[in-house]
Design a protein around this motif. Structure first.
Motif, mmCIF file in Angstrom:
data_model
loop_
_atom_site.group_PDB
_atom_site.id
_atom_site.type_symbol
_atom_site.label_atom_id
_atom_site.label_comp_id
_atom_site.label_asym_id
_atom_site.label_seq_id
_atom_site.Cartn_x
_atom_site.Cartn_y
_atom_site.Cartn_z
ATOM 1 N N ASP A 99 0.746 -1.145 0.029
ATOM 2 C CA ASP A 99 -0.123 -0.059 -0.042
ATOM 3 C C ASP A 99 0.821 1.417 -0.142
ATOM 4 O O ASP A 99 0.308 2.481 -0.194
ATOM 5 C CB ASP A 99 -0.992 -0.045 1.137
ATOM 6 N N GLU A 100 2.000 1.171 0.257
ATOM 7 C CA GLU A 100 2.961 2.428 0.149
ATOM 8 C C GLU A 100 3.648 2.390 -1.260
ATOM 9 O O GLU A 100 4.422 3.404 -1.534
ATOM 10 C CB GLU A 100 4.321 2.243 1.050
ATOM 11 N N CYS A 101 3.276 1.443 -2.138
ATOM 12 C CA CYS A 101 3.563 1.663 -3.700
ATOM 13 C C CYS A 101 2.615 1.254 -4.403
ATOM 14 O O CYS A 101 2.536 0.903 -5.707
ATOM 15 C CB CYS A 101 4.729 0.729 -3.763
ATOM 16 N N ALA A 102 1.382 2.005 -4.130
ATOM 17 C CA ALA A 102 0.204 1.893 -4.874
ATOM 18 C C ALA A 102 0.302 2.350 -6.509
ATOM 19 O O ALA A 102 1.101 3.408 -6.566
ATOM 20 C CB ALA A 102 -0.961 2.673 -4.113
ATOM 21 N N LEU A 103 -0.284 1.878 -7.319
ATOM 22 C CA LEU A 103 -0.216 2.194 -8.703
ATOM 23 C C LEU A 103 -0.193 3.889 -9.010
ATOM 24 O O LEU A 103 -1.249 4.523 -8.462
ATOM 25 C CB LEU A 103 -1.143 1.645 -9.373
ATOM 26 N N PHE A 104 0.881 4.158 -9.580
ATOM 27 C CA PHE A 104 1.120 5.955 -9.859
ATOM 28 C C PHE A 104 1.553 6.626 -8.645
ATOM 29 O O PHE A 104 1.729 7.940 -8.758
ATOM 30 C CB PHE A 104 -0.191 6.450 -10.434
ATOM 31 N N SER A 105 1.410 5.958 -7.250
ATOM 32 C CA SER A 105 2.040 6.789 -6.298
ATOM 33 C C SER A 105 3.276 6.849 -6.084
ATOM 34 O O SER A 105 3.980 6.011 -6.452
ATOM 35 C CB SER A 105 0.938 6.617 -4.938
ATOM 36 N N ARG A 106 3.784 7.515 -5.022
ATOM 37 C CA ARG A 106 5.171 7.727 -4.694
ATOM 38 C C ARG A 106 5.229 7.203 -3.172
ATOM 39 O O ARG A 106 4.367 7.932 -2.578
ATOM 40 C CB ARG A 106 5.789 8.948 -4.929
ATOM 41 N N PRO A 107 6.070 6.507 -2.693
ATOM 42 C CA PRO A 107 6.291 6.236 -1.408
ATOM 43 C C PRO A 107 6.731 7.276 -0.769
ATOM 44 O O PRO A 107 7.328 8.506 -1.260
ATOM 45 C CB PRO A 107 7.168 4.946 -1.334
ATOM 46 N N GLN A 108 6.563 7.390 0.906
ATOM 47 C CA GLN A 108 7.407 8.305 1.283
ATOM 48 C C GLN A 108 8.900 8.421 0.936
ATOM 49 O O GLN A 108 9.506 7.418 0.908
ATOM 50 C CB GLN A 108 7.289 7.850 2.831
ATOM 51 N N ALA A 109 9.439 9.670 0.938
ATOM 52 C CA ALA A 109 10.763 9.699 0.461
ATOM 53 C C ALA A 109 11.125 9.505 -1.019
ATOM 54 O O ALA A 109 12.145 9.380 -1.386
ATOM 55 C CB ALA A 109 11.885 9.201 1.440
ATOM 56 N N GLY A 110 9.893 9.295 -1.635
ATOM 57 C CA GLY A 110 9.882 8.752 -3.049
ATOM 58 C C GLY A 110 10.797 10.028 -3.883
ATOM 59 O O GLY A 110 11.225 9.758 -4.928
ATOM 60 N N GLU A 111 10.079 11.239 -3.759
ATOM 61 C CA GLU A 111 10.871 12.215 -4.523
ATOM 62 C C GLU A 111 12.338 12.598 -4.086
ATOM 63 O O GLU A 111 13.287 12.855 -4.993
ATOM 64 C CB GLU A 111 10.187 13.470 -3.997
ATOM 65 N N PHE A 112 12.730 12.076 -2.836
ATOM 66 C CA PHE A 112 14.164 12.360 -2.556
ATOM 67 C C PHE A 112 14.802 11.271 -3.180
ATOM 68 O O PHE A 112 15.920 11.499 -3.789
ATOM 69 C CB PHE A 112 14.432 11.994 -1.160
ATOM 70 N N TRP A 113 14.157 10.019 -3.395
ATOM 71 C CA TRP A 113 14.973 8.731 -4.143
ATOM 72 C C TRP A 113 15.160 9.172 -5.655
ATOM 73 O O TRP A 113 16.177 9.002 -6.060
ATOM 74 C CB TRP A 113 13.973 7.573 -4.048
ATOM 75 N N LEU A 114 14.133 9.879 -6.190
ATOM 76 C CA LEU A 114 14.256 10.151 -7.456
ATOM 77 C C LEU A 114 15.406 11.144 -7.782
ATOM 78 O O LEU A 114 16.040 11.292 -8.922
ATOM 79 C CB LEU A 114 12.810 10.587 -8.037
ATOM 80 N N ARG A 120 -7.198 5.557 1.043
ATOM 81 C CA ARG A 120 -7.748 6.021 2.669
ATOM 82 C C ARG A 120 -6.573 6.652 3.391
ATOM 83 O O ARG A 120 -7.057 7.774 3.949
ATOM 84 C CB ARG A 120 -7.981 4.691 3.283
ATOM 85 N N ARG A 121 -5.607 6.318 3.166
ATOM 86 C CA ARG A 121 -4.338 7.167 4.112
ATOM 87 C C ARG A 121 -4.058 8.235 3.498
ATOM 88 O O ARG A 121 -4.059 9.428 4.345
ATOM 89 C CB ARG A 121 -3.218 6.201 3.929
ATOM 90 N N THR A 122 -4.038 8.361 2.041
ATOM 91 C CA THR A 122 -3.846 9.965 1.419
ATOM 92 C C THR A 122 -4.838 10.759 1.613
ATOM 93 O O THR A 122 -4.634 11.951 1.945
ATOM 94 C CB THR A 122 -3.508 9.677 -0.023
ATOM 95 N N THR A 123 -6.233 10.435 1.563
ATOM 96 C CA THR A 123 -7.161 11.118 1.913
ATOM 97 C C THR A 123 -7.286 11.788 3.185
ATOM 98 O O THR A 123 -7.620 12.892 3.337
ATOM 99 C CB THR A 123 -8.530 10.527 1.645
ATOM 100 N N THR A 124 -7.001 10.895 4.090
ATOM 101 C CA THR A 124 -7.058 11.334 5.571
ATOM 102 C C THR A 124 -5.951 12.359 5.995
ATOM 103 O O THR A 124 -5.963 13.252 6.798
ATOM 104 C CB THR A 124 -6.901 10.090 6.424
ATOM 105 N N ASP A 125 -4.817 12.092 5.199
ATOM 106 C CA ASP A 125 -3.722 13.031 5.326
ATOM 107 C C ASP A 125 -3.813 14.362 4.856
ATOM 108 O O ASP A 125 -3.652 15.549 5.232
ATOM 109 C CB ASP A 125 -2.382 12.400 4.507
ATOM 110 N N ALA A 165 -4.122 12.704 -6.048
ATOM 111 C CA ALA A 165 -4.626 12.426 -7.351
ATOM 112 C C ALA A 165 -4.077 11.394 -7.991
ATOM 113 O O ALA A 165 -4.444 10.422 -8.628
ATOM 114 C CB ALA A 165 -4.444 13.646 -8.250
ATOM 115 N N ASP A 166 -2.746 11.114 -7.817
ATOM 116 C CA ASP A 166 -2.046 10.145 -8.244
ATOM 117 C C ASP A 166 -2.507 8.638 -7.751
ATOM 118 O O ASP A 166 -2.602 7.737 -8.589
ATOM 119 C CB ASP A 166 -0.411 10.021 -7.881
ATOM 120 N N VAL A 167 -2.846 8.895 -6.416
ATOM 121 C CA VAL A 167 -3.453 7.436 -5.972
ATOM 122 C C VAL A 167 -4.783 7.044 -6.473
ATOM 123 O O VAL A 167 -5.131 5.790 -6.849
ATOM 124 C CB VAL A 167 -3.351 7.624 -4.383
ATOM 125 N N ALA A 168 -5.528 8.217 -6.632
ATOM 126 C CA ALA A 168 -7.117 8.236 -7.248
ATOM 127 C C ALA A 168 -6.935 7.545 -8.707
ATOM 128 O O ALA A 168 -7.720 6.610 -9.151
ATOM 129 C CB ALA A 168 -7.738 9.221 -7.076
#
Length: 208
Positions: free
Chosen positions: A65-80, A161-166, A185-188
């Motif tokens: 669930d931290e790698c849901a389609l089209f989403s970035r995991p926490q620190a994904g931007e840093f990794w890129l 659910r997690r991203t909407t709550t956040d 939007a990415d997760v949706a």
């Protein structure tokens, strides 16, 4: 982009994965385990103006669930940024090592890098020659695809659910609302893509 240039970008992806993995754990919150290519580069040689011509799935050591389609995991931007892929003409999808890499979008992908084995030079040579089809695994049955999509959907729904709550919790705070909105939007978009593919096979899995 020329075909040979596009294939050479896969070596850049492998190098980027290895560089990001070399960073101290306190800086890099996850590790890349594998990199798979999918899409047009598995076909015949052809140049393209498509900005998504080079498409890769990077498998990382994180829950589904931290790698849901089209989403970035926490620190994904840093990794890129750390891998050098943030400004590279490569579309990167993050996928969890706890699940199969493939789905309706990552269709019959080919692994070209692994953390233990390194870059697969033979695979790159075959891709450069336009013979990627010979490297691809067999297509899944409808039943296998249905099970895969159901599992991917559950991960995407949990991520939504997690991203909407956040987003809702920080809606009125002094926060980077564009970043929050983009993540939502990415997760949706990922969930909708999966649901459309699942519906095409019949039966609405979210009601199950």
């Amino acid at each position: 982009m020329k075909w040979t240039t596009a294939v050479s970008k896969l070596a850049d992806v492998a190098q980027g994965c290895e560089h990001a993995n070399s960073l101290p754990a306190e800086l890099n919150l996850f590790r890349a385990e594998e990199a798979w290519v999918f899409g047009a580069l598995l076909g015949l040689q052809q140049d393209s103006e498509d900005p998504a011509f080079v498409r890769v799935a990077v498998v990382v050591d994180l829950p589904e669930d931290e790698c849901a389609l089209f989403s970035r995991p926490q620190a994904g931007e840093f990794w890129l940024n750390a891998s050098g892929l943030a400004k590279s003409p490569v579309q990167v999808l993050f996928r969890s090592a706890q699940a199969p890499v493939w789905n309706h979008l990552v269709e019959r992908p080919v692994r070209f890098w692994a953390r233990e084995e390194g870059l697969d030079h033979e695979a790159l040579l075959q891709l450069r020659n336009g013979d990627g089809e010979a490297l691809r695994p067999e297509a899944p049955t409808d039943g296998e695809l249905r099970e895969r999509l159901d599992r991917d959907l559950r991960a995407s729904l949990e991520a939504l659910r997690r991203t909407t709550t956040d987003y809702d919790g920080k809606r009125w705070a002094r926060a980077n609302h564009k970043k929050l909105g983009d993540a939502l939007a990415d997760v949706a978009l990922g969930l909708l893509s999966l649901q459309d593919a699942r519906d095409a096979l019949g039966a609405n899995s979210l009601d199950a």
